[in-house]
Scaffold this active site. Structure first.
Site, PDB file in Angstrom:
ATOM      1  N   GLY A 127       0.820  -1.212   0.000  1.00  0.00           N
ATOM      2  CA  GLY A 127       0.000   0.000   0.000  1.00  0.00           C
ATOM      3  C   GLY A 127       0.848   1.253   0.000  1.00  0.00           C
ATOM      4  O   GLY A 127       2.077   1.183   0.026  1.00  0.00           O
TER       5      GLY A 127
ATOM      6  N   VAL B 156       4.612   0.938   0.977  1.00  0.00           N
ATOM      7  CA  VAL B 156       4.894  -0.156   1.904  1.00  0.00           C
ATOM      8  C   VAL B 156       4.890  -1.470   1.120  1.00  0.00           C
ATOM      9  O   VAL B 156       4.006  -1.693   0.294  1.00  0.00           O
ATOM     10  CB  VAL B 156       3.848  -0.206   3.037  1.00  0.00           C
ATOM     11  CG1 VAL B 156       4.157  -1.340   4.008  1.00  0.00           C
ATOM     12  CG2 VAL B 156       3.817   1.121   3.790  1.00  0.00           C
TER      13      VAL B 156
ATOM     14  N   LYS C 163       8.455   0.017   4.867  1.00  0.00           N
ATOM     15  CA  LYS C 163       8.049   1.304   4.304  1.00  0.00           C
ATOM     16  C   LYS C 163       9.298   2.001   3.779  1.00  0.00           C
ATOM     17  O   LYS C 163      10.200   2.335   4.543  1.00  0.00           O
ATOM     18  CB  LYS C 163       7.372   2.173   5.364  1.00  0.00           C
ATOM     19  CG  LYS C 163       6.836   3.497   4.808  1.00  0.00           C
ATOM     20  CD  LYS C 163       6.000   4.227   5.845  1.00  0.00           C
ATOM     21  CE  LYS C 163       5.359   5.480   5.271  1.00  0.00           C
ATOM     22  NZ  LYS C 163       4.482   6.151   6.263  1.00  0.00           N
TER      23      LYS C 163
ATOM     24  N   ASP D   5      -3.969  11.885  11.261  1.00  0.00           N
ATOM     25  CA  ASP D   5      -4.454  11.220  10.045  1.00  0.00           C
ATOM     26  C   ASP D   5      -5.212   9.941  10.392  1.00  0.00           C
ATOM     27  O   ASP D   5      -5.079   8.915   9.719  1.00  0.00           O
ATOM     28  CB  ASP D   5      -3.289  10.916   9.095  1.00  0.00           C
ATOM     29  CG  ASP D   5      -3.768  10.631   7.676  1.00  0.00           C
ATOM     30  OD1 ASP D   5      -2.963  10.144   6.859  1.00  0.00           O
ATOM     31  OD2 ASP D   5      -4.970  10.859   7.411  1.00  0.00           O
TER      32      ASP D   5
END
Ligand SMILES: C=CCCn1cc(-c2nc(Nc3ccc(C4CCNCC4)cc3)nc3[nH]ccc23)cn1
Length: 307
Positions: free
Chosen positions: A32, A39, A58, A152
């Site tokens: 993703g 990642v 990541k 977030d």
């Protein structure tokens, strides 16, 4: 200061189990995109016999917004968090002679909450959604104790470890509160997606634990909408704004709607008390919003009542 010969002998570099050698990190597939990077699923396989552990890596994507310094802050922040409801830090991998680095984390096999809930919408009970909600609250309570503001919080940034465990991930926008203030003011509008932001974030770039609570209310809405894209927060807000988005910027429109007390409608078949919990999180005055510990108690009570 010169080292005595003895200390030189014993001063071996401790085997840093958090250092992953790039040559043993075998790429498998993409997982993703997050803030500042993509990642990937890798196997850390020093023995080279495919018995190594699967990890989520990541990679820093050097592009406009992100840079090594911000990424190093994200790594540092994640490395000191130890909570069952926050994705585990495993270590770092340096490449290009320390010019670039990757963040190595535990791999959560079921992916993001958005995909999981939508895929399994026909057999996820209210009880399980409430269990996920209480775990997110507990993770956020822990973050608050460390004086971290996530900034977030959204279903896309929650990962599913197994059928009854979710974890908060992606700390790319997370900020540590100054010791003397209960909010963090961004110098200019940030990258947080508008539709998860509290009014004070839209109007004054002011972020706090209470603006994270607002975002948690949006996560509840996503969850109890089974992460159905056709009724996600962005689509519902844009529908309300209508096509007549003349000059005024989108965030101004949204801020005006919230100021005149418009809120996301209750998801279809959403239990009334869950919708009222969302509305509590969406109290205009941030001082009057519940805390994450209030919220986890209320959600736990709903789980008891749901028997
Ligand atoms: C946090 C969101 C933004 C950035 N981000 C983080 C991750 C991530 N993913 C996973 N596991 C995972 C497992 C299966 C799938 C699949 C893929 C194919 N389609 C179905 C779902 C996807 C992801 N484990 C992780 N540990 C630490 C991070 C992390 C992914 N994106």
């Amino acid at each position: 200061v010169t080292q005595s010969p003895m200390s030189k002998a014993f001063n071996l570099v401790p085997h840093d189990q958090t250092l992953f050698e790039e040559r043993h990190l075998c790429y498998i597939s993409p997982l993703g995109k997050g803030n500042f990077g993509c990642v990937e699923l890798c196997r850390y396989d020093p023995l080279g016999d495919n018995t190594g552990e699967l990890v989520a890596v990541k990679k820093l994507q050097p592009n406009k917004g992100s840079n090594l310094e911000d990424f190093q802050k994200e790594v540092k922040m994640l490395s000191v968090l130890h909570c069952d409801y926050i994705v585990k830090y495993r270590g770092v991998c340096y490449s290009m002679g320390r010019l670039s680095m990757s963040l190595v984390m535990e791999y959560l096999p079921y992916g993001s909450l958005t995909g999981y809930v939508w895929t399994n919408r026909h057999n996820i009970t209210t009880r399980r959604m409430l269990l996920f909600s209480s775990q997110i609250c507990k993770g956020m309570e822990y973050l608050q104790m460390q004086r971290y503001v996530h900034r977030d919080l959204a279903a896309r940034n929650i990962l599913v470890a197994n059928e009854s465990l979710v974890k908060i991930a992606d700390f790319g926008l997370t900020k540590v509160l100054p010791f003397d203030k209960e909010y963090y003011r961004l110098s200019q509008p940030g990258q947080s997606p508008l539709f998860w932001l509290a009014p004070e974030c839209l109007n004054e770039n002011k972020f706090s634990h209470k603006s994270d609570v607002w975002s948690f209310g949006i996560v509840l809405h996503e969850l109890f909408s089974y992460c159905d894209n056709s009724i996600n927060p962005k689509r519902l807000c844009l529908q309300e704004i209508g096509q007549n988005v003349q000059g005024t910027s989108l965030s101004m429109h949204l801020a005006n709607m919230l100021a005149s007390n418009w809120r996301l409608p209750a998801p279809p078949n959403c239990p009334l008390q869950v919708y009222s919990l969302m509305k509590d999180c969406w109290t205009y005055d941030f001082d009057k919003r519940p805390s994450f510990s209030d919220l986890s108690k209320k959600v736990e009570n709903m789980i008891q009542d749901d028997r």
